[in-house]
Design a protein around this motif. Structure first.
Motif, PDB file in Angstrom:
ATOM      1  N   GLU A 105       0.582   6.517   2.898  1.00  0.00           N
ATOM      2  CA  GLU A 105      -0.931   6.635   3.681  1.00  0.00           C
ATOM      3  C   GLU A 105      -1.427   5.921   4.185  1.00  0.00           C
ATOM      4  N   ALA A 106      -1.383   4.616   3.927  1.00  0.00           N
ATOM      5  CA  ALA A 106      -2.078   3.394   4.596  1.00  0.00           C
ATOM      6  C   ALA A 106      -1.546   3.491   5.925  1.00  0.00           C
TER       7      ALA A 106
ATOM      8  N   TYR B 193      -5.995   2.508  -0.945  1.00  0.00           N
ATOM      9  CA  TYR B 193      -4.461   2.452  -0.649  1.00  0.00           C
ATOM     10  C   TYR B 193      -3.659   1.491  -1.300  1.00  0.00           C
ATOM     11  N   ARG B 194      -4.016   0.748  -1.744  1.00  0.00           N
ATOM     12  CA  ARG B 194      -3.495  -0.404  -2.546  1.00  0.00           C
ATOM     13  C   ARG B 194      -2.702   0.354  -3.437  1.00  0.00           C
TER      14      ARG B 194
ATOM     15  N   LEU C 115      -7.887  -1.167   3.968  1.00  0.00           N
ATOM     16  CA  LEU C 115      -6.384  -0.509   3.151  1.00  0.00           C
ATOM     17  C   LEU C 115      -6.313  -0.721   1.851  1.00  0.00           C
TER      18      LEU C 115
ATOM     19  N   TYR D 206       0.440  -1.035   0.355  1.00  0.00           N
ATOM     20  CA  TYR D 206       0.191   0.153   0.028  1.00  0.00           C
ATOM     21  C   TYR D 206       1.064   1.018   0.196  1.00  0.00           C
ATOM     22  N   THR D 207       0.479   1.927  -0.381  1.00  0.00           N
ATOM     23  CA  THR D 207       0.432   3.615  -0.187  1.00  0.00           C
ATOM     24  C   THR D 207       1.458   4.389   1.330  1.00  0.00           C
TER      25      THR D 207
ATOM     26  N   TYR E 181      -4.369   4.314   8.716  1.00  0.00           N
ATOM     27  CA  TYR E 181      -4.982   2.965   9.230  1.00  0.00           C
ATOM     28  C   TYR E 181      -5.548   1.432   9.452  1.00  0.00           C
TER      29      TYR E 181
END
Length: 134
Positions: free
Chosen positions: A35-36, A48-49, A45, A32-33, A39
């Motif tokens: 940002e994940a 954001y993958r 998630l 994921y990016t 969360y």
């Protein structure tokens, strides 16, 4: 002893996911990016993958590093996830599908301290579903 998987910038995400699941048949690797990170354990998630058809080098956040990650059964889940973040700026999550078909992330401290081989064996013993790399 499981075989070693090398993660480099020129490896396709889908290729890495398949190779990971071939070695640890009851586990899945998701990327994921960055940002994940906000969360994990709270929400899904999926938004954001990273694109699994991309190369690691194309989706990584940290540039200017040629980093290589070596994955084997002796590495702990937590160490692997941290290494992905430190090397590529990507959030890695180890996932599994329970016997009743629920897809689950490993985010509990006890799970993060287990090695990949230990957790794979635990999932097998608990009747988790194998061979699901996507």
């Amino acid at each position: 002893m499981s075989r070693e998987i090398l993660v480099t910038a020129d490896k396709r995400v889908s290729e890495l996911m398949k190779e990971f699941n071939e070695v640890f048949s009851y586990l899945r690797l998701r990327l994921y990016t960055s940002e994940a990170r906000l969360y994990i354990g709270v929400d899904t998630l999926t938004p954001y993958r990273v694109d699994i058809d991309s190369l690691i080098g194309d989706v990584r956040v940290k540039s200017g590093r040629d980093g290589v990650i070596s994955i084997d059964g002796a590495k702990s889940i937590g160490a692997l996830e941290q290494e992905f973040y430190d090397t590529f700026g990507l959030v890695a999550q180890i996932c599994y599908t329970s016997a009743d078909g629920n897809n689950t992330y490993t985010y509990q401290k006890e799970q993060d301290q287990m090695t990949l081989s230990q957790f794979n064996a635990k999932c097998e013993a608990e009747g988790c579903i194998s061979g699901e790399w996507k």
